[in-house]
Design a protein around this motif. Structure first.
Motif, PDB file in Angstrom:
ATOM      1  N   PHE A 228      10.250  -1.451  -4.277  1.00 18.94           N
ATOM      2  CA  PHE A 228      11.177  -2.324  -3.537  1.00 18.94           C
ATOM      3  C   PHE A 228      12.396  -1.496  -2.725  1.00 18.94           C
ATOM      4  O   PHE A 228      12.545  -1.889  -1.713  1.00 18.94           O
ATOM      5  CB  PHE A 228      12.086  -3.142  -4.616  1.00 18.94           C
ATOM      6  N   GLU A 229      12.595  -0.365  -3.322  1.00 22.54           N
ATOM      7  CA  GLU A 229      13.537   0.439  -2.374  1.00 22.54           C
ATOM      8  C   GLU A 229      12.699   1.079  -1.290  1.00 22.54           C
ATOM      9  O   GLU A 229      13.703   1.227  -0.068  1.00 22.54           O
ATOM     10  CB  GLU A 229      13.968   1.447  -3.214  1.00 22.54           C
ATOM     11  N   SER A 230      11.675   1.209  -1.292  1.00 23.65           N
ATOM     12  CA  SER A 230      10.796   1.701  -0.228  1.00 23.65           C
ATOM     13  C   SER A 230      10.666   0.649   0.917  1.00 23.65           C
ATOM     14  O   SER A 230      10.509   0.940   1.979  1.00 23.65           O
ATOM     15  CB  SER A 230       9.240   2.016  -0.700  1.00 23.65           C
ATOM     16  N   LYS A 238      12.417   4.154   8.350  1.00 15.98           N
ATOM     17  CA  LYS A 238      11.955   5.665   7.933  1.00 15.98           C
ATOM     18  C   LYS A 238      10.214   5.660   7.747  1.00 15.98           C
ATOM     19  O   LYS A 238       9.598   4.777   7.753  1.00 15.98           O
ATOM     20  CB  LYS A 238      12.622   5.743   6.515  1.00 15.98           C
ATOM     21  N   SER A 239       9.887   6.856   7.977  1.00 15.49           N
ATOM     22  CA  SER A 239       8.415   7.008   7.982  1.00 15.49           C
ATOM     23  C   SER A 239       7.793   6.987   6.731  1.00 15.49           C
ATOM     24  O   SER A 239       8.571   7.189   5.471  1.00 15.49           O
ATOM     25  CB  SER A 239       8.075   8.542   8.508  1.00 15.49           C
ATOM     26  N   VAL A 240       6.688   6.685   6.256  1.00 17.96           N
ATOM     27  CA  VAL A 240       5.858   6.612   5.160  1.00 17.96           C
ATOM     28  C   VAL A 240       5.936   7.857   4.291  1.00 17.96           C
ATOM     29  O   VAL A 240       6.319   7.901   3.211  1.00 17.96           O
ATOM     30  CB  VAL A 240       4.730   6.188   5.142  1.00 17.96           C
ATOM     31  N   THR A 252       1.542  11.172   0.343  1.00 19.97           N
ATOM     32  CA  THR A 252       1.790   9.670   1.046  1.00 19.97           C
ATOM     33  C   THR A 252       0.480   8.999   0.363  1.00 19.97           C
ATOM     34  O   THR A 252       0.734   7.742   0.459  1.00 19.97           O
ATOM     35  CB  THR A 252       1.308   9.858   2.516  1.00 19.97           C
ATOM     36  N   ALA A 253      -0.728   9.564  -0.023  1.00 19.53           N
ATOM     37  CA  ALA A 253      -1.527   8.657  -0.403  1.00 19.53           C
ATOM     38  C   ALA A 253      -1.439   7.990  -1.780  1.00 19.53           C
ATOM     39  O   ALA A 253      -1.724   6.946  -2.151  1.00 19.53           O
ATOM     40  CB  ALA A 253      -2.879   9.477  -0.799  1.00 19.53           C
ATOM     41  N   ALA A 254      -0.709   8.884  -2.599  1.00 19.21           N
ATOM     42  CA  ALA A 254      -0.125   8.382  -3.981  1.00 19.21           C
ATOM     43  C   ALA A 254       1.016   7.426  -3.866  1.00 19.21           C
ATOM     44  O   ALA A 254       1.026   6.444  -4.642  1.00 19.21           O
ATOM     45  CB  ALA A 254       0.209   9.580  -4.839  1.00 19.21           C
ATOM     46  N   PHE A 255       1.831   7.644  -2.817  1.00 17.47           N
ATOM     47  CA  PHE A 255       2.548   6.353  -2.765  1.00 17.47           C
ATOM     48  C   PHE A 255       2.056   5.211  -2.200  1.00 17.47           C
ATOM     49  O   PHE A 255       2.432   4.151  -2.414  1.00 17.47           O
ATOM     50  CB  PHE A 255       3.763   6.883  -1.426  1.00 17.47           C
ATOM     51  N   SER A 256       1.234   5.227  -1.139  1.00 19.92           N
ATOM     52  CA  SER A 256       0.587   4.107  -0.766  1.00 19.92           C
ATOM     53  C   SER A 256      -0.351   3.422  -1.551  1.00 19.92           C
ATOM     54  O   SER A 256      -0.402   2.165  -1.624  1.00 19.92           O
ATOM     55  CB  SER A 256      -0.569   4.691   0.499  1.00 19.92           C
ATOM     56  N   TYR A 257      -1.053   4.149  -2.609  1.00 23.84           N
ATOM     57  CA  TYR A 257      -1.553   3.413  -3.640  1.00 23.84           C
ATOM     58  C   TYR A 257      -0.694   2.844  -4.644  1.00 23.84           C
ATOM     59  O   TYR A 257      -0.966   1.395  -4.910  1.00 23.84           O
ATOM     60  CB  TYR A 257      -2.241   4.720  -4.409  1.00 23.84           C
ATOM     61  N   SER A 258       0.430   3.227  -4.954  1.00 27.19           N
ATOM     62  CA  SER A 258       1.477   2.693  -5.601  1.00 27.19           C
ATOM     63  C   SER A 258       1.937   1.463  -5.146  1.00 27.19           C
ATOM     64  O   SER A 258       2.143   0.347  -5.733  1.00 27.19           O
ATOM     65  CB  SER A 258       2.509   3.598  -5.936  1.00 27.19           C
ATOM     66  N   SER A 261      -0.578  -1.445  -4.990  1.00 23.85           N
ATOM     67  CA  SER A 261      -0.725  -1.999  -6.351  1.00 23.85           C
ATOM     68  C   SER A 261       0.291  -3.120  -6.881  1.00 23.85           C
ATOM     69  O   SER A 261       0.345  -3.955  -7.526  1.00 23.85           O
ATOM     70  CB  SER A 261      -0.836  -0.725  -7.191  1.00 23.85           C
ATOM     71  N   VAL A 262       1.455  -2.707  -6.293  1.00 23.61           N
ATOM     72  CA  VAL A 262       2.481  -3.688  -6.582  1.00 23.61           C
ATOM     73  C   VAL A 262       2.740  -4.940  -5.654  1.00 23.61           C
ATOM     74  O   VAL A 262       2.946  -5.863  -5.995  1.00 23.61           O
ATOM     75  CB  VAL A 262       4.032  -2.801  -6.284  1.00 23.61           C
ATOM     76  N   LEU A 263       2.696  -4.736  -4.363  1.00 23.13           N
ATOM     77  CA  LEU A 263       2.760  -5.585  -3.223  1.00 23.13           C
ATOM     78  C   LEU A 263       1.467  -6.129  -2.672  1.00 23.13           C
ATOM     79  O   LEU A 263       1.408  -7.204  -1.716  1.00 23.13           O
ATOM     80  CB  LEU A 263       3.729  -5.285  -2.083  1.00 23.13           C
ATOM     81  N   GLY A 264       0.606  -5.534  -2.863  1.00 26.44           N
ATOM     82  CA  GLY A 264      -1.088  -6.200  -2.411  1.00 26.44           C
ATOM     83  C   GLY A 264      -1.567  -5.805  -1.125  1.00 26.44           C
ATOM     84  O   GLY A 264      -2.262  -5.943  -0.502  1.00 26.44           O
ATOM     85  N   VAL A 265      -0.186  -5.064  -0.475  1.00 29.36           N
ATOM     86  CA  VAL A 265      -0.745  -4.507   1.078  1.00 29.36           C
ATOM     87  C   VAL A 265      -0.149  -3.200   1.148  1.00 29.36           C
ATOM     88  O   VAL A 265       0.795  -2.668   0.225  1.00 29.36           O
ATOM     89  CB  VAL A 265       0.174  -5.193   1.978  1.00 29.36           C
ATOM     90  N   PRO A 266      -0.830  -2.373   2.238  1.00 28.46           N
ATOM     91  CA  PRO A 266      -0.131  -0.872   2.331  1.00 28.46           C
ATOM     92  C   PRO A 266       1.281  -0.880   3.030  1.00 28.46           C
ATOM     93  O   PRO A 266       1.846  -1.975   3.683  1.00 28.46           O
ATOM     94  CB  PRO A 266      -0.954  -0.484   3.477  1.00 28.46           C
ATOM     95  N   PRO A 267       2.106   0.021   2.629  1.00 29.17           N
ATOM     96  CA  PRO A 267       3.337   0.138   3.525  1.00 29.17           C
ATOM     97  C   PRO A 267       3.390  -0.129   4.737  1.00 29.17           C
ATOM     98  O   PRO A 267       4.477  -0.734   5.355  1.00 29.17           O
ATOM     99  CB  PRO A 267       3.655   1.636   3.171  1.00 29.17           C
TER     100      PRO A 267
END
Length: 272
Positions: A228-230, A238-240, A252-258, A261-267
């Motif tokens: 949510f903060e992201s 701000k960049s990914v 960035t891959a770990a962040f995008s996966y997380s 998994s929370v919001l159902g779409v990529p950053p």
């Protein structure tokens, strides 16, 4: 333990420029819907307050948090949030927030609006809210074209889809203050062993109590909090890669996966 958590909570609170909700007075004579547009300066907190009417807030520019006793919502730019009548809440502007608000008499509020809820605002709804806020007078003709526009607008915003931007607060004071302290440094590790010791519990009892009070495991609560903060950081352009590093992810891959998994779409779906 309580002293440590209390000091952390006080330090976080002291960072904000707190103002009273009375800074935004309502007219004594008004129609079913009253439109307001105003700026809340960055890092301003509106003290706990209630209203005798329901509210729909639309953040046209800027990002904010809205907190009640039970939950915390993020409201990024171009999203909205419903606030039922008599629901005590606080608002914190994380940037300069240009807020467009509808104050709605309770008799005209959809029966589904019983709790705060964040919603996705369509382009049509966003532009109609802006147009109404800019042009409709306080004492508009309810039977004229302005009244018809208000009626259409209400139908539209009542049907806006809900979005899961809510983070539950624990009810026990120690865990509640802990979560508020964690929210001030979302990118830190926040190991469960350290926090369970700070609140005077074994790790096992801490995990059980936290899950019972929030419905989430401590690790999932932290994950949602960081994502949510992201979202706010993405709206701040701000960049990914930067966000992934600031939120403590290894890549960035770990962040995008997380995130997915929370919001159902990529950053990238939330990028400006």
């Amino acid at each position: 333990m309580q002293n440590v958590l209390g000091e952390l909570s006080m330090k976080a609170s002291a960072k904000r420029n707190w103002v009273s909700s009375q800074d935004y007075p309502m007219p004594t004579e008004r129609r079913t819907v009253h439109f307001r547009s105003y700026l809340i300066k960055s890092n301003t907190g509106v003290l706990p307050h209630t209203h005798e009417f329901a509210q729909f807030h639309c953040a046209r520019n800027g990002n904010m948090r809205l907190e009640t006793a039970d939950n915390c919502w993020i409201v990024p730019a171009h999203y909205g949030i419903w606030i039922p009548a008599y629901m005590e809440h606080t608002v914190w502007a994380m940037d300069d927030v240009f807020l467009e608000s509808l104050d709605i008499e309770t008799d005209f509020v959809d029966e589904t609006i019983t709790m705060c809820k964040a919603v996705t605002i369509s382009d049509v709804a966003k532009e109609l809210i802006h147009y109404a806020s800019e042009t409709i007078p306080e004492l508009y003709d309810v039977h004229g074209k302005d009244g018809k526009l208000v009626s259409v607008l209400l139908d539209i915003i009542f049907s806006l889809p809900q979005v899961d931007f809510v983070l539950p607060w624990p009810q026990s004071p120690a865990l509640n203050e802990m979560c508020r302290a964690i929210l001030e440094s979302p990118g830190s590790e926040h190991f469960i062993d350290n926090w369970s010791a700070k609140v005077g519990m074994s790790t096992r009892n801490f995990s059980r109590k936290f899950k019972k009070e929030t419905g989430l495991s401590f690790s999932l609560w932290k994950q949602k909090m960081r994502i949510f903060e992201s979202v706010i950081m993405l709206k701040q352009n701000k960049s990914v890669t930067t966000i992934a590093l600031e939120m403590g992810y290894s890549s960035t891959a770990a962040f995008s996966y997380s995130f997915k998994s929370v919001l159902g779409v990529p950053p990238t779906e939330y990028s400006v």
